[in-house]
Structures are given as structure tokens and as C-alpha cells.
Design a protein around this motif. Structure first.
Motif, short mmCIF file in Angstrom:
data_model
loop_
_atom_site.label_atom_id
_atom_site.label_comp_id
_atom_site.label_asym_id
_atom_site.label_seq_id
_atom_site.Cartn_x
_atom_site.Cartn_y
_atom_site.Cartn_z
N LEU A 153 15.79 -44.42 70.83
CA LEU A 153 14.57 -43.80 70.90
C LEU A 153 13.81 -42.32 70.05
N LYS A 154 13.22 -42.51 68.88
CA LYS A 154 13.87 -42.03 67.72
C LYS A 154 12.42 -41.53 66.40
N ILE A 155 12.27 -40.71 66.06
CA ILE A 155 10.96 -40.16 65.37
C ILE A 155 11.58 -39.89 63.83
N GLN A 156 10.71 -40.49 62.95
CA GLN A 156 11.22 -41.09 61.13
C GLN A 156 9.91 -40.42 60.53
N TYR A 157 9.88 -39.22 59.83
CA TYR A 157 9.42 -38.60 58.72
C TYR A 157 9.47 -39.04 57.27
N GLU A 158 8.94 -39.35 56.18
CA GLU A 158 8.67 -40.52 55.05
C GLU A 158 7.94 -40.09 54.49
N SER A 159 8.07 -39.86 52.87
CA SER A 159 7.24 -39.32 52.08
C SER A 159 6.20 -40.47 51.39
N THR A 160 5.79 -40.60 50.15
CA THR A 160 5.30 -41.48 49.60
C THR A 160 5.63 -42.12 48.53
N GLY A 161 4.82 -42.55 47.53
CA GLY A 161 5.49 -43.64 46.47
C GLY A 161 6.21 -44.66 46.81
N MET A 162 6.78 -45.29 45.96
CA MET A 162 7.52 -46.20 45.36
C MET A 162 8.80 -46.08 45.86
N THR A 163 9.64 -45.10 45.97
CA THR A 163 10.85 -44.61 46.00
C THR A 163 10.59 -43.48 47.45
N ARG A 164 10.55 -43.28 48.36
CA ARG A 164 10.66 -42.46 49.00
C ARG A 164 11.96 -41.79 50.44
N PHE A 165 12.05 -40.59 50.13
CA PHE A 165 12.97 -39.94 51.32
C PHE A 165 12.45 -40.24 52.48
N TYR A 166 13.50 -40.35 53.13
CA TYR A 166 12.97 -40.57 54.67
C TYR A 166 14.11 -39.95 55.37
N ALA A 167 14.13 -39.68 56.83
CA ALA A 167 15.00 -38.59 58.35
C ALA A 167 14.63 -39.14 58.88
N ALA A 168 14.88 -38.76 60.02
CA ALA A 168 14.80 -39.62 61.26
C ALA A 168 16.21 -38.62 62.83
N ALA A 169 15.33 -38.72 63.53
CA ALA A 169 16.38 -37.87 64.37
C ALA A 169 15.73 -38.59 65.41
N GLY A 170 16.47 -38.28 66.70
CA GLY A 170 16.31 -39.06 68.56
C GLY A 170 17.71 -39.29 68.94
N VAL A 171 17.44 -40.21 70.43
CA VAL A 171 18.73 -40.50 71.12
C VAL A 171 18.41 -41.63 71.39
N LYS A 172 20.20 -42.17 71.98
CA LYS A 172 20.21 -43.32 71.97
C LYS A 172 21.07 -43.24 73.52
N ALA A 173 20.34 -44.91 74.47
CA ALA A 173 21.41 -44.59 75.89
C ALA A 173 22.27 -46.29 75.49
N GLY A 174 23.49 -45.24 75.62
CA GLY A 174 24.27 -46.37 75.65
C GLY A 174 25.05 -47.76 76.57
N LEU A 175 24.77 -48.76 76.71
CA LEU A 175 25.47 -49.15 77.84
C LEU A 175 26.76 -50.35 77.28
N VAL A 176 28.56 -50.00 77.62
CA VAL A 176 29.38 -50.70 77.60
C VAL A 176 29.70 -51.96 77.89
N LEU A 177 29.81 -53.04 76.77
CA LEU A 177 29.58 -54.36 77.02
C LEU A 177 31.37 -54.61 77.69
N ASP A 178 32.28 -54.47 76.08
CA ASP A 178 33.75 -54.38 76.57
C ASP A 178 34.29 -53.96 76.27
N SER A 179 35.57 -53.04 77.12
CA SER A 179 36.77 -51.87 76.19
C SER A 179 37.89 -53.02 76.77
N LYS A 180 38.86 -52.46 76.24
CA LYS A 180 40.13 -52.96 76.57
C LYS A 180 40.57 -51.53 75.79
N TYR A 181 42.07 -51.67 75.80
CA TYR A 181 43.32 -50.55 74.90
C TYR A 181 44.60 -51.07 74.61
#
Length: 282
Positions: free
Chosen positions: A120-148
Motif C-alpha cells: 500500500l503506497k502513495i506516489q508523487y510524479e512530476s509532469t512532462g514526457m520524462t517525469r521524476f517520481y517518488a513513492a513510499a508505503g508499507v507492505k505486508a509479507g506472507l511466507v510462501l515457502d522457506s528452507k535452510y
């Protein structure tokens, strides 16, 4: 006539604006990653990782959007310990109690984990054909598989029988003596749900037909300890059914045989690298 043309332009621009509120994208990440922890004064090492995902974003304005999606991410952790020693009471194949003592040289362990992240994140971007963008947010991660995978280049073992005050460094068939490489591969680390802070920045190239290409850098930092609960496994265990077939546990869930202290107190995730993203708006 001018009014008709102006009305038509307004309608078309309104349709374009409405069609640009939604963006769907697919992306690929190439990263350095690690399960970050410390074991016996040695820090885990950075390894390679990767991620693939799909995102949906809704534009609140020309510059701001919020988004979510699904991401599959692969991460590794590894650590090297020059020497590990331990001792514990157990029974030999004949049921006699003794203290099993071991000295493992060049012990290494590598963990592999597959996460499913929901961002879940929010993003800012400038205008024009070549744009600068920056995004920030959080993620929730479920473990699908693991081994050692764990290994030691050599293992020295001794059996001490306190009832006889006898220390045995042989025979090998009883599990005592000097042995070569000991290794193990096991699944299921039982890691906890991962919560991640996400930062991303780069450039967005506008293409034809409401398409675009993102190229940027990202960083994911784990916000919580995902270490598994303490298991009943020992790091190096004696098998009285087959004394020369030593079994190993994971540093992440084992206690030291010397003082019952956890080898690893905390495990967090870290990933950073390059992200390439193809997107289209509608």
C-alpha cells in the motif's frame, strides 16, 4: 461553430482525464537482499534476490496517486561461523546416558525465503514526457515457502560417561571421533509475517497510447522481527539410531547447548536494488 468546437474539446479532454485515473503496471526487481541477524558475534551477509509483481494505482490528481497490488519476492540469508562448540546429555544406542560433546569447524548456514507481499503506497510524479517520481508505503509479507542449508567442514565429537568418569574419542561407529563434512537441507523455518517499509524513486518515461516505462531504485526494510519460535531441534544433534548420521537444526530457531541462550535474537529483512516497470493507463 466556435462553441461546438470548444464543447467538443472539453468533452474529449474530460474523457482523457477520466481514462487517466487508473494505472496498471507490471514490474521486475533485481536486488541485493538479506535476512539480517547476528549469530555469535557474526553478522549475516548480503545475497542476491529478485521480485516480480503487479500494481494498480488510482490518480487523485495529475501528480499524486495511491496504489496496491501483489508482489512475489525471493530473499536469502547466510552466515559463517568459524567454530561452534556444544555439549548435552543424551543416550547411546544401548540406552546408556552420556554427555555428547562436539566441536564443529567452518559452520555455515544459508536460508531461502519466498514472500508474497501486499503493498500500500502513495506516489508523487512530476509532469512532462520524462517525469521524476517518488513513492513510499508499507507492505505486508506472507511466507510462501522457506528452507535452510547448513554444513560444517569437519566435526569432532567426544562422549563423556559421568557414571564411569570415562571420556571416549572413539569408536566412530558409536559417533565419537573426527568426521568430515556434515550437512543438512530442511524446509520450513516458520518465519513470522513480515511488515516492510518501502521507498522508491526514479524516472517515468511517457510512451504512446497511454503507456509508460518506469526505471528506478527501491529499498525495502523490515519493520518487525520475523524470527521463528524456538524449536526442539539442536544445532548439532546425536542420533542414537544411527550415530554417524548427525542431524542439524537452524541457527534461527536453536539454542546454544553451552548456555541455553538463543543463537539469534532478532531477524529482519532488507532488500534494495533496481526496479523496471511497464504501465498503462485507462
Amino acid at each position: 461553430m466556435r462553441l461546438v468546437i470548444m464543447f467538443t474539446l472539453i468533452c474529449v479532454s474530460g474523457q482523457v482525464l477520466a481514462q487517466s485515473n487508473n494505472e496498471v503496471s507490471f514490474y521486475l526487481q533485481g536486488s541485493f537482499s538479506e535476512l539480517s541477524y547476528e549469530a555469535l558475534g557474526n553478522n549475516s551477509e548480503l545475497e542476491n534476490g529478485f521480485g516480480v509483481g503487479a500494481k494498480y494505482a488510482y490518480y487523485l490528481s495529475d501528480n499524486w496517486s495511491i496504489g496496491t497490488g501483489a508482489e512475489f519476492q525471493y530473499m536469502e540469508g547466510s552466515v559463517f561461523l568459524p567454530n561452534i562448540q556444544g555439549a548435552f546429555m543424551t543416550q547411546d544406542p544401548e540406552g546408556e546416558e552420556f554427555e555428547f560433546r562436539y566441536n564443529a569447524n567452518n559452520f555455515s548456514e544459508n536460508q531461502e525465503v519466498y514472500f508474497l507481499h501486499i503493498p500500500l503506497k502513495i506516489q508523487y510524479e512530476s509532469t512532462g514526457m520524462t517525469r521524476f517520481y517518488a513513492a513510499a508505503g508499507v507492505k505486508a509479507g506472507l511466507v510462501l515457502d522457506s528452507k535452510y542449508r547448513s554444513s560444517a567442514t569437519s566435526l569432532e565429537t567426544i562422549g563423556y560417561y559421568p557414571q564411569y568418569d570415562v571420556e571416549l574419542a572413539d569408536p566412530q561407529f558409536a559417533g565419537f571421533g573426527e568426521f568430515g563434512v556434515v550437512n543438512s537441507v530442511k524446509s520450513g523455518l516458520d518465519l513470522q509475517t513480515n511488515f516492510v517499509a518501502h521507498l522508491e524513486s526514479g524516472v517515468k518515461l511517457m510512451l504512446e497510447n497511454s503507456q509508460s516505462l518506469y526505471m528506478g531504485l527501491f529499498m525495502d526494510y523490515g519493520l518487525n522481527d520475523i524470527k521463528p519460535g524456538v524449536s526442539g531441534e539442536r544445532l548439532i544433534d546425536y542420533n542414537n539410531q544411527n550415530p554417524t548420521a548427525f542431524t542439524t537444526g537452524s541457527l534461527l530457531s536453536s539454542r546454544s547447548d553451552m548456555n541455553s541462550v538463543l543463537y539469534v535474537e532478532e531477524v529482519r529483512t532488507l532488500a534494495f536494488g533496481l526496479e523496471i516497470q511497464y504501465a498503462f493507463q485507462f
